[in-house]
Structure formats: C-alpha cells, structure tokens
Design a protein around this motif. Structure first.
Motif, PDB file in Angstrom:
ATOM      1  N   ASP A 117       8.305 -14.255 -10.052  1.00  0.00           N
ATOM      2  CA  ASP A 117       7.240 -14.842 -10.856  1.00  0.00           C
ATOM      3  C   ASP A 117       5.910 -14.706 -10.116  1.00  0.00           C
ATOM      4  O   ASP A 117       5.417 -15.640  -9.486  1.00  0.00           O
ATOM      5  N   VAL A 118       5.341 -13.510 -10.177  1.00  0.00           N
ATOM      6  CA  VAL A 118       4.059 -13.227  -9.534  1.00  0.00           C
ATOM      7  C   VAL A 118       3.138 -12.604 -10.565  1.00  0.00           C
ATOM      8  O   VAL A 118       3.571 -12.167 -11.633  1.00  0.00           O
ATOM      9  N   GLN A 119       1.873 -12.530 -10.216  1.00  0.00           N
ATOM     10  CA  GLN A 119       0.873 -11.925 -11.092  1.00  0.00           C
ATOM     11  C   GLN A 119       0.124 -10.844 -10.330  1.00  0.00           C
ATOM     12  O   GLN A 119      -0.239 -11.030  -9.160  1.00  0.00           O
ATOM     13  N   LEU A 120      -0.102  -9.743 -10.992  1.00  0.00           N
ATOM     14  CA  LEU A 120      -0.841  -8.631 -10.397  1.00  0.00           C
ATOM     15  C   LEU A 120      -2.335  -8.890 -10.565  1.00  0.00           C
ATOM     16  O   LEU A 120      -2.848  -8.912 -11.679  1.00  0.00           O
ATOM     17  N   ALA A 121      -3.027  -9.115  -9.444  1.00  0.00           N
ATOM     18  CA  ALA A 121      -4.446  -9.460  -9.497  1.00  0.00           C
ATOM     19  C   ALA A 121      -5.325  -8.236  -9.665  1.00  0.00           C
ATOM     20  O   ALA A 121      -6.278  -8.246 -10.451  1.00  0.00           O
ATOM     21  N   ALA A 122      -5.032  -7.170  -8.915  1.00  0.00           N
ATOM     22  CA  ALA A 122      -5.867  -5.968  -8.956  1.00  0.00           C
ATOM     23  C   ALA A 122      -5.246  -4.933  -8.044  1.00  0.00           C
ATOM     24  O   ALA A 122      -4.186  -5.161  -7.451  1.00  0.00           O
ATOM     25  N   TYR A 123      -5.899  -3.793  -7.927  1.00  0.00           N
ATOM     26  CA  TYR A 123      -5.490  -2.822  -6.911  1.00  0.00           C
ATOM     27  C   TYR A 123      -6.743  -2.253  -6.262  1.00  0.00           C
ATOM     28  O   TYR A 123      -7.824  -2.246  -6.840  1.00  0.00           O
ATOM     29  N   GLU A 124      -6.576  -1.775  -5.028  1.00  0.00           N
ATOM     30  CA  GLU A 124      -7.704  -1.316  -4.219  1.00  0.00           C
ATOM     31  C   GLU A 124      -7.448   0.100  -3.736  1.00  0.00           C
ATOM     32  O   GLU A 124      -6.338   0.433  -3.310  1.00  0.00           O
ATOM     33  N   GLU A 146       0.843  -1.205   0.000  1.00  0.00           N
ATOM     34  CA  GLU A 146       0.000   0.000   0.000  1.00  0.00           C
ATOM     35  C   GLU A 146       0.867   1.240   0.000  1.00  0.00           C
ATOM     36  O   GLU A 146       1.809   1.359   0.784  1.00  0.00           O
ATOM     37  N   THR A 147       0.555   2.160  -0.892  1.00  0.00           N
ATOM     38  CA  THR A 147       1.290   3.411  -1.006  1.00  0.00           C
ATOM     39  C   THR A 147       0.342   4.590  -0.859  1.00  0.00           C
ATOM     40  O   THR A 147      -0.878   4.447  -0.967  1.00  0.00           O
ATOM     41  N   ARG A 148       0.931   5.753  -0.631  1.00  0.00           N
ATOM     42  CA  ARG A 148       0.138   6.978  -0.669  1.00  0.00           C
ATOM     43  C   ARG A 148       0.499   7.708  -1.956  1.00  0.00           C
ATOM     44  O   ARG A 148       1.575   8.261  -2.085  1.00  0.00           O
ATOM     45  N   GLY A 149      -0.398   7.610  -2.916  1.00  0.00           N
ATOM     46  CA  GLY A 149      -0.137   8.182  -4.233  1.00  0.00           C
ATOM     47  C   GLY A 149      -0.104   7.099  -5.295  1.00  0.00           C
ATOM     48  O   GLY A 149       0.452   6.016  -5.069  1.00  0.00           O
ATOM     49  N   GLY A 174      -5.761   9.063  -0.465  1.00  0.00           N
ATOM     50  CA  GLY A 174      -4.579   8.863  -1.288  1.00  0.00           C
ATOM     51  C   GLY A 174      -3.958   7.493  -1.162  1.00  0.00           C
ATOM     52  O   GLY A 174      -2.901   7.238  -1.741  1.00  0.00           O
ATOM     53  N   LEU A 175      -4.589   6.577  -0.418  1.00  0.00           N
ATOM     54  CA  LEU A 175      -4.031   5.246  -0.191  1.00  0.00           C
ATOM     55  C   LEU A 175      -4.549   4.263  -1.231  1.00  0.00           C
ATOM     56  O   LEU A 175      -5.755   4.179  -1.477  1.00  0.00           O
ATOM     57  N   CYS A 176      -3.661   3.512  -1.838  1.00  0.00           N
ATOM     58  CA  CYS A 176      -4.030   2.486  -2.802  1.00  0.00           C
ATOM     59  C   CYS A 176      -3.092   1.295  -2.639  1.00  0.00           C
ATOM     60  O   CYS A 176      -1.918   1.461  -2.319  1.00  0.00           O
ATOM     61  N   THR A 177      -3.633   0.094  -2.865  1.00  0.00           N
ATOM     62  CA  THR A 177      -2.915  -1.147  -2.582  1.00  0.00           C
ATOM     63  C   THR A 177      -2.833  -2.019  -3.823  1.00  0.00           C
ATOM     64  O   THR A 177      -3.854  -2.301  -4.452  1.00  0.00           O
TER      65      THR A 177
END
Length: 255
Positions: free
Chosen positions: A150-157, A131-134, A162-165
């Motif tokens: 070797d990972v996959q990006l599922a989504a972001y929340e 989780e970041t701010r910005g 200003g917080l997003c994960t």
C-alpha cells in the motif's frame, strides 16, 4: 542618488551577514544515494537543505547551509554515508561565502523556499527510491511496487546517463516491502542501479523531492464522444435549417 560610501557600507553589511555561515556540498553518482546522504546531513547537524544540483551522467550534489561548525559536521556525516553506499564523488565546505557566490549559483533562487514554516506535504511517512538504468525497468519496478504494498508513486527523477528513479511514499513497512519487489522487477527487466528507504524524513527533505502534479491538483475528467457515430448524432441535432429567402412573402407598404 546612492553615493560610493553608501554602496560600500551596504556591501560590507551584506558580507557581515555571511561571517559565521558556510556552504556545504556532497556529490554522489545516484539520486537515491544523494537523498540518503542529504537525510543524514540534516539529522547530524543544525543545517538546512538548499536543494540538489544534477549535472548529468548520474552526478548529483546535495547543498546545505548553516554555521561553519554545523556545516563541517554535516558534510563529514554526508561523506561517510556516501562512502557506505559506494557512491561518493567529492565534497566541499566553503566558509563565509560572499553574497555574489549565492547569486551566481543556480541554488540562489531556491534559498527562500527552504527557510519558511517547514510545511510538509506528506509528513509521517517513509520514502522509497529505486533507481534503474533505462526507462522500461523503471516503469516495471514502479508497477511492481504499487502492486506489492500500500504505497503511492509520488514522481520520478531523471539525472542523465540513462538513470531514472521512482519515488514512492507510505508507511515504513509498506515502503520496505514495495522497494524489495521493485528491486527484483528492475533486475529482471534491465539494470538496477541503487535503492534507498528513508523512514520518517524531515520536512526539509520532503520539500526538496519532486512531486507529481496529480498530488497537488485533482484532474478533471475529459468529456469526449464515445465514438464517431455519437459525435455525428450530436452534430445532427444541433444543425438548424435556414429558410429559402426567395419564397418568403414580401410585405408591400401602401403610400
């Protein structure tokens, strides 16, 4: 037509169904913290996760349901976990809630989704959250995580303030390496707020996390002309000239 006695009997029956159940809520100040808290609540007692409520400013609440003893135990474990993260806001246990409370709360529409067959879209994996701010820091962290392991990006929340994960999935080792890389990149670009790695998440926890649409349906390629000239050539081939009606022979019918 339903009589007053029938309505009273129905109401009493619905209340009886809730005599031994409870509703538990734990609130934190970040999305990774609430997912880690929910994971501990599910693993510490026989409760099921109804879902999350995000009210802005980074405030997130995990909501669980079960019998009274299990909910109390789960909330206690959730509070201890949130305190370890330094993210606890508040907690609540409501014993024997009336049905009307479930109907009014926005969680009611999701009750049926988490009482089914326990289907997991991506089982036997680990979950990583950064989780970041910005938003730039989030995009940079996601890029670094995808390139580091070797990972996959599922989504972001997004949870406000200003917080997003960014949410990734993969094996435990790969997720751990990726999250570490994402942390450094987020701190380099902007502000890192919270991180979490959850190995072997339960099905209920996975079902409550957002999943990008590309994981569910395969996108079809969009066929467009490569450039404007190609489009003009295609148009010229399809054009058909019409004959001059004045020069067409006229057939005379003799009487």
């Amino acid at each position: 037509m339903e009589t007053y006695n029938q309505r009273a009997s129905t109401s009493q029956s619905r209340r009886d169904n809730f005599q031994d159940t409870a509703l538990g809520l734990v609130s934190t100040l970040s999305f990774p913290a609430i997912v880690g808290t929910a994971d501990m609540m599910l693993k510490s007692a026989g409760v099921y996760l109804v879902g999350y409520e995000k009210i802005g400013g980074g405030h997130c609440t995990a909501i669980v349901r079960g019998n009274i003893a299990d909910v109390r135990l789960a909330v206690e474990a959730g509070v201890q976990t949130a305190e370890q993260f330094g993210q606890l806001v508040s907690s609540l246990v409501i014993a024997r809630p009336f049905p009307n409370l479930d109907i009014v709360l926005p969680i009611a529409s999701r009750l049926s989704q988490f009482t089914g067959d326990g289907y997991s879209r991506l089982s036997n994996t680990a979950i990583g959250l950064v989780e970041t701010r910005g938003f730039p820091a989030l995009v940079g962290a996601a890029d670094a995580m995808l390139k580091a392991a070797d990972v996959q990006l599922a989504a972001y929340e997004k949870i406000g303030g200003g917080l997003c994960t960014a949410i990734i999935r993969g094996t435990v080792a790969n997720v751990a390496v990726a999250v570490e890389a994402g942390m450094f990149e987020a701190e380099r670009i902007g502000e890192l707020n919270a991180v979490m790695v959850i190995p072997r998440p339960l099905d209920e926890l996975e079902q409550t996390l957002p999943v990008a649409s590309c994981w569910i349906e395969e996108r079809q390629p969009l066929r467009l002309p490569v450039n404007i000239k190609e489009k003009e050539q295609v148009a010229e081939v399809e054009m058909v000239g019409l004959p001059d009606l004045a020069k067409l022979p006229v057939k005379i019918v003799e009487e």
